[in-house]
Design an enzyme around this catalytic site. Sequence first.
Site, mmCIF file in Angstrom:
data_model
loop_
_atom_site.group_PDB
_atom_site.id
_atom_site.type_symbol
_atom_site.label_atom_id
_atom_site.label_comp_id
_atom_site.label_asym_id
_atom_site.label_seq_id
_atom_site.Cartn_x
_atom_site.Cartn_y
_atom_site.Cartn_z
ATOM 1 N N CYS A 1 -16.529 1.389 0.624
ATOM 2 C CA CYS A 1 -15.356 0.549 0.913
ATOM 3 C C CYS A 1 -14.964 0.585 2.380
ATOM 4 O O CYS A 1 -14.295 -0.320 2.855
ATOM 5 C CB CYS A 1 -14.187 0.983 0.031
ATOM 6 S SG CYS A 1 -13.653 2.676 0.357
ATOM 7 N N ASP B 1 -17.439 6.935 -1.264
ATOM 8 C CA ASP B 1 -16.204 6.778 -0.491
ATOM 9 C C ASP B 1 -16.000 8.094 0.256
ATOM 10 O O ASP B 1 -16.749 9.064 0.041
ATOM 11 C CB ASP B 1 -15.031 6.486 -1.461
ATOM 12 C CG ASP B 1 -13.711 6.186 -0.756
ATOM 13 O OD1 ASP B 1 -13.716 5.964 0.473
ATOM 14 O OD2 ASP B 1 -12.660 6.180 -1.437
ATOM 15 N N ARG C 1 -13.841 -8.869 1.334
ATOM 16 C CA ARG C 1 -12.450 -8.545 1.016
ATOM 17 C C ARG C 1 -11.556 -9.777 1.205
ATOM 18 O O ARG C 1 -10.627 -10.008 0.436
ATOM 19 C CB ARG C 1 -11.954 -7.389 1.910
ATOM 20 C CG ARG C 1 -12.565 -6.017 1.600
ATOM 21 C CD ARG C 1 -12.090 -5.479 0.257
ATOM 22 N NE ARG C 1 -10.654 -5.503 0.147
ATOM 23 C CZ ARG C 1 -9.834 -4.548 0.573
ATOM 24 N NH1 ARG C 1 -10.327 -3.457 1.130
ATOM 25 N NH2 ARG C 1 -8.511 -4.655 0.422
ATOM 26 N N ARG D 1 0.896 -1.173 0.000
ATOM 27 C CA ARG D 1 0.000 0.000 0.000
ATOM 28 C C ARG D 1 0.923 1.209 0.000
ATOM 29 O O ARG D 1 1.699 1.393 0.937
ATOM 30 C CB ARG D 1 -0.904 -0.020 1.236
ATOM 31 C CG ARG D 1 -1.667 1.262 1.457
ATOM 32 C CD ARG D 1 -2.743 1.138 2.518
ATOM 33 N NE ARG D 1 -3.901 0.437 1.987
ATOM 34 C CZ ARG D 1 -5.121 0.448 2.536
ATOM 35 N NH1 ARG D 1 -5.328 1.126 3.652
ATOM 36 N NH2 ARG D 1 -6.116 -0.203 1.988
ATOM 37 N N HIS E 1 -7.317 0.960 -6.321
ATOM 38 C CA HIS E 1 -7.498 0.040 -5.189
ATOM 39 C C HIS E 1 -8.150 -1.233 -5.747
ATOM 40 O O HIS E 1 -9.326 -1.518 -5.477
ATOM 41 C CB HIS E 1 -8.366 0.701 -4.131
ATOM 42 C CG HIS E 1 -8.337 0.027 -2.784
ATOM 43 N ND1 HIS E 1 -7.508 -1.047 -2.495
ATOM 44 C CD2 HIS E 1 -9.035 0.274 -1.639
ATOM 45 C CE1 HIS E 1 -7.698 -1.422 -1.242
ATOM 46 N NE2 HIS E 1 -8.618 -0.643 -0.702
ATOM 47 N N GLN F 1 -10.067 -3.880 -3.604
ATOM 48 C CA GLN F 1 -11.393 -3.433 -3.184
ATOM 49 C C GLN F 1 -12.424 -3.716 -4.275
ATOM 50 O O GLN F 1 -13.538 -4.184 -4.004
ATOM 51 C CB GLN F 1 -11.349 -1.923 -2.874
ATOM 52 C CG GLN F 1 -12.679 -1.359 -2.439
ATOM 53 C CD GLN F 1 -13.120 -1.886 -1.086
ATOM 54 O OE1 GLN F 1 -12.369 -1.853 -0.126
ATOM 55 N NE2 GLN F 1 -14.333 -2.390 -0.998
HETATM 56 N N1 CP Z 1 -11.397 -0.448 2.329
HETATM 57 C C1 CP Z 1 -10.140 -0.524 2.772
HETATM 58 O O1 CP Z 1 -9.181 -0.687 2.003
HETATM 59 O O2 CP Z 1 -10.008 -0.410 4.108
HETATM 60 P P1 CP Z 1 -8.634 -0.275 4.921
HETATM 61 O O3 CP Z 1 -8.040 1.066 4.557
HETATM 62 O O4 CP Z 1 -9.031 -0.362 6.359
HETATM 63 O O5 CP Z 1 -7.707 -1.390 4.505
HETATM 64 N N1 NVA Z 2 -10.051 6.604 -1.024
HETATM 65 C C1 NVA Z 2 -9.671 6.149 0.307
HETATM 66 C C2 NVA Z 2 -9.893 4.682 0.421
HETATM 67 C C3 NVA Z 2 -9.533 4.075 1.742
HETATM 68 C C4 NVA Z 2 -9.728 2.589 1.763
HETATM 69 C C5 NVA Z 2 -8.225 6.509 0.556
HETATM 70 O O1 NVA Z 2 -7.406 6.410 -0.368
HETATM 71 O O2 NVA Z 2 -7.908 6.916 1.677
#
Ligand code: CP
Ligand code: NVA
Length: 307
Positions: A256, A216, A284, A97, A124, A127
Amino acid sequence: MRHFLNTVDLSRNELARVLELATHRQESLGWPLADYGVALIFEKPSNRTRQSMEMAVVQLGGHPIFTRGEEVGFDVRESVEDITRIMAGYHAMIAARVFDHAVLERMASINSVPIINMLSDVSHPLQSLADVLTMREEFGSLKGKTVAWIGDYNNVARSLAEACALEGMHLRLASPHGYGASDDELARIAALGAASVEAFDEAQAAAVGAHAVHTDVFVSMGQEADTNQRLKDFAEFQVNEMMMAVADRSAIFMHCLPAHRGVEVVAEVIDGPASRVERQAHNRMHAARGLLAFLCEANDITKGDTK
Ligand code: CP
Ligand code: NVA
């Protein structure tokens, strides 16, 4: 070597295969990661992605190793390339990430083990697998069904749009001016096989007749400095009961997570009967297991191989 940096790294048939594998429980998948490690590197916080990926690795017989981004220090402690080459000697796959999607592309260019995107500024994709899995459970085939995205055309939106296009859905994307998909992006999504792609600058209009309404956060991780401006710009893009009322009668609400009640969605919707956010989050893990099993198949990673 097959990596997973974006949803469209999968063809339509491969997406179907991943979703099929996601419905298999661990016994029938044959423990392909037995005796292997999988590195999970996080430059940003996570609940769902970390937990679901760790469990998916375990369910395939592997050993996940969680590492915080600052411990490895991409391009600070050592180069992205050195980190990747060294970790590839310990692990069957590396998942990360990251703030900058280019880091994932540099890791993948080493091409020694599959690289998996666990969220970047661009996309993502993990997701999106859970999102379509959840909608399939609800509706069966998604071909010709309508999905509405309300809010920022961000990492989550881009991956969802790719997945829904591969599924042959109608896409309705509503964002405030300056936060939507470009014309080139709309054309790219349409070319993936969407039944239709429409952009809206008004939220309610996009939800009309939709089978699934997604949103989101208005402020993604890394955008905290713009919070005040964003909250102003997105004020008219909250998912509320009026919006759900114009959607299809059997419409579901998806997010999400993490979510902010009273900001991008009202509590009455996210905690109401149309909400599928809990199922979506639990999916997930199943989606991650399906993806990892697919990458084992596609990259000839089988139990008992030694590195
Ligand atoms: N939706 C999602 O990716 O959640 P987290 O940021 O908690 O991993
Ligand atoms: N769009 C959000 C998603 C978190 C899972 C972010 O990037 O923070």
